[in-house]
Write an enzyme that holds these catalytic residues in place. Structure first.
Site, short mmCIF file in Angstrom:
data_model
loop_
_atom_site.label_atom_id
_atom_site.label_comp_id
_atom_site.label_asym_id
_atom_site.label_seq_id
_atom_site.Cartn_x
_atom_site.Cartn_y
_atom_site.Cartn_z
N LYS A 110 0.81 -1.22 0.00
CA LYS A 110 0.00 0.00 0.00
C LYS A 110 0.85 1.27 0.00
CE LYS A 110 -4.08 -2.10 2.12
NZ LYS A 110 -3.68 -3.48 2.50
C1 LIG Z 1 -4.52 -4.57 1.88
C2 LIG Z 1 -3.83 -5.88 1.77
C3 LIG Z 1 -4.26 -6.89 0.90
C4 LIG Z 1 -5.53 -6.77 0.09
O1 LIG Z 1 -5.44 -5.84 -0.96
P1 LIG Z 1 -6.78 -5.37 -1.70
O2 LIG Z 1 -6.33 -4.34 -2.67
O3 LIG Z 1 -7.67 -4.81 -0.63
O4 LIG Z 1 -7.38 -6.56 -2.35
C5 LIG Z 1 -3.51 -8.04 0.78
N1 LIG Z 1 -2.40 -8.23 1.53
C6 LIG Z 1 -1.94 -7.29 2.39
C7 LIG Z 1 -0.73 -7.58 3.20
C8 LIG Z 1 -2.64 -6.09 2.55
O5 LIG Z 1 -2.19 -5.18 3.43
#
Ligand SMILES: *Cc1c(COP(=O)(O)O)cnc(C)c1O
Length: 433
Positions: free
Chosen positions: A107
């Site tokens: 993210k």
């Molecule tokens: C947020 C997150 C996900 C999921 O991603 P999405 O875009 O919501 O599908 C998967 N793995 C980790 C470690 C995350 O922090």
């Protein structure tokens, strides 16, 4: 590029307006008027193009004239100041590490890009301070705090459930200060999310401040996730094989960016949505019936989502045609015990330490490869560093996971948070500032 609301009851707006708003006034998600195609020559020459230049070419059509080209180039360069290595696991399987950013979460890419777009938007909106309000179960908060740290004109308020995030995650949220405030909610993640939702429809707050969110419904966070799909294509190990990419999915923002990339012309032959037992999308792909459920807790808790907010965008990309969608997207889901077994298996065959989310991605990829007749190069996305889920990983592998050098300093900083137990307390905090 203009953006319209998927509830079809709001005005079309430009890129920066959609970034500032987050959600449309009719509560719909914003969606681009069209998905542009990149020319064949771009893909033929991609090996000689830098990551930053690739990202600029990918995002520029979505930004249009809202940000001047030189400024957008700088934003993209600042966003991508880390690498996206591909690590081989077996002959046909490799992992794409997305956790090399400052908070060890994929993210980071979206949060850094969104923060920089907002910083630019604020040059022209000096009087209007923006408050980013976000609920986190762990990973989002850290990435958003770091991405927005010291961004002028933006205050960030992060709600997290007391005692329910890991030590590293809590430090990442609560130690920055400046324009970042951490609110420690005596409750669960769902309580945090409910408070954020209440705030967005609270007239007293709407009248007195500009509120926006920083989760993957925001187009700047969502679309910038395309960058690493293009970079992965450039760095793929077997250029002559078909490419399958498995994405551990929760709110489906990440995989949705992969699907947009593919529609822009990126030669991805197959995407695989891998989930834990929160299997709303894999069941939909199987049965054709979309039935959201309440989320259940698992060891891959960043994917504990029963009603993925970005799935509506995926349906729009395929004009609600499930047959078209099923050609490019497969979905599989796994239990916690299968996930732990996968962490062990990956370690055994390659010495690689995967986190529970990456392990779910590995399982989906393996299942797809087993069922397919053709030879693929398979990539699964490693969405978090194993240290973020250290208890599970260490207990499963019976070895210790080292804390990466670049986040050690976080652990020595002093925690500062505001404890609350009700929405009224959040509201009065927001109004008082
Ligand atoms: C947020 C997150 C996900 C999921 O991603 P999405 O875009 O919501 O599908 C998967 N793995 C980790 C470690 C995350 O922090």
């Amino acid at each position: 590029m203009k953006y319209y609301s998927l509830n079809y009851n709001s005005q079309d707006i430009s890129f920066l307006d959609a970034v500032r708003k987050g959600l449309a006034p009719d509560r719909g998600l914003y969606f681009p008027k069209k998905v542009p195609k990149l020319p064949k020559t771009f893909f033929n020459n991609i090996n000689s193009i830098s990551n930053q230049e690739i990202a600029f070419k990918v995002i520029q059509p979505y930004v249009g004239k809202d940000i001047p080209e030189n400024r957008l180039k700088k934003i993209v360069e600042d966003t991508l100041n880390f690498e996206f290595p591909i690590v081989p696991i077996s002959d046909s399987v490799a992992t794409l590490e997305l956790f090399q950013g400052p908070t060890l979460a994929f993210k980071d890419v979206g949060a850094r890009f969104m923060a920089r777009c907002l910083a630019y938007a604020n040059i022209n909106n000096k009087d209007e301070k923006l408050t980013v309000l976000v609920a986190t179960s762990g990973d989002t908060g850290g990435a958003v705090a770091d991405g927005f740290y010291k961004v002028k004109g933006v205050d960030v308020v992060i709600l997290y459930p007391k005692g329910k995030v890991s030590e590293i995650q809590e430090k990442q949220l609560t130690t920055l200060g400046e324009n970042i405030t951490a609110i420690e909610v005596d409750g669960t993640f769902d309580d945090c999310q409910d408070m954020v939702k209440s705030a967005f429809i609270d007239q007293d707050l709407i009248q007195s401040m500009s509120l926006t969110s920083a989760n993957s419904i925001n187009i700047a966070r969502w679309l910038s996730q395309m960058f690493y799909y293009f970079i992965a294509y450039k760095n793929r190990i077997h250029p002559n094989k078909k490419l399958a990419i498995s994405v551990p999915s929760g709110n489906f923002g990440n995989i949705c960016a992969g699907l947009v990339s593919q529609q822009m012309g990126l030669p991805i032959d197959q995407l695989i949505a891998s989930t834990n037992i929160n299997n709303t999308v894999p069941s939909y792909l199987n049965s054709g019936v979309y039935s959201p459920k309440k989320s259940k807790s698992t060891i891959s808790n960043a994917m504990d989502v029963g009603d993925p907010s970005n799935f509506i965008r995926i349906q729009k990309l395929f004009n609600n045609d499930i047959f078209k969608l099923k050609k490019i997207l497969k979905g599989y889901y796994y239990t916690d015990s299968q996930t732990k077994k996968a962490i062990k298996e990956i370690y055994k065959i390659s010495g690689y330490t995967a986190d529970p989310h990456g392990a779910v991605g590995y399982l989906g990829l393996k299942e797809f490869l087993k069922n397919s007749k053709e030879a693929y190069q398979g990539l699964f996305l490693e969405t978090a560093h194993p240290i973020k889920f250290v208890d599970i990983v260490e207990r499963t592998l019976k070895t210790s996971v080292e804390v990466p050098e670049r986040i050690k300093h976080v652990l020595n900083r002093e925690k500062s948070s505001i404890p609350i137990h009700s929405y009224e307390q959040l509201k009065s905090f927001l109004l008082k500032r």
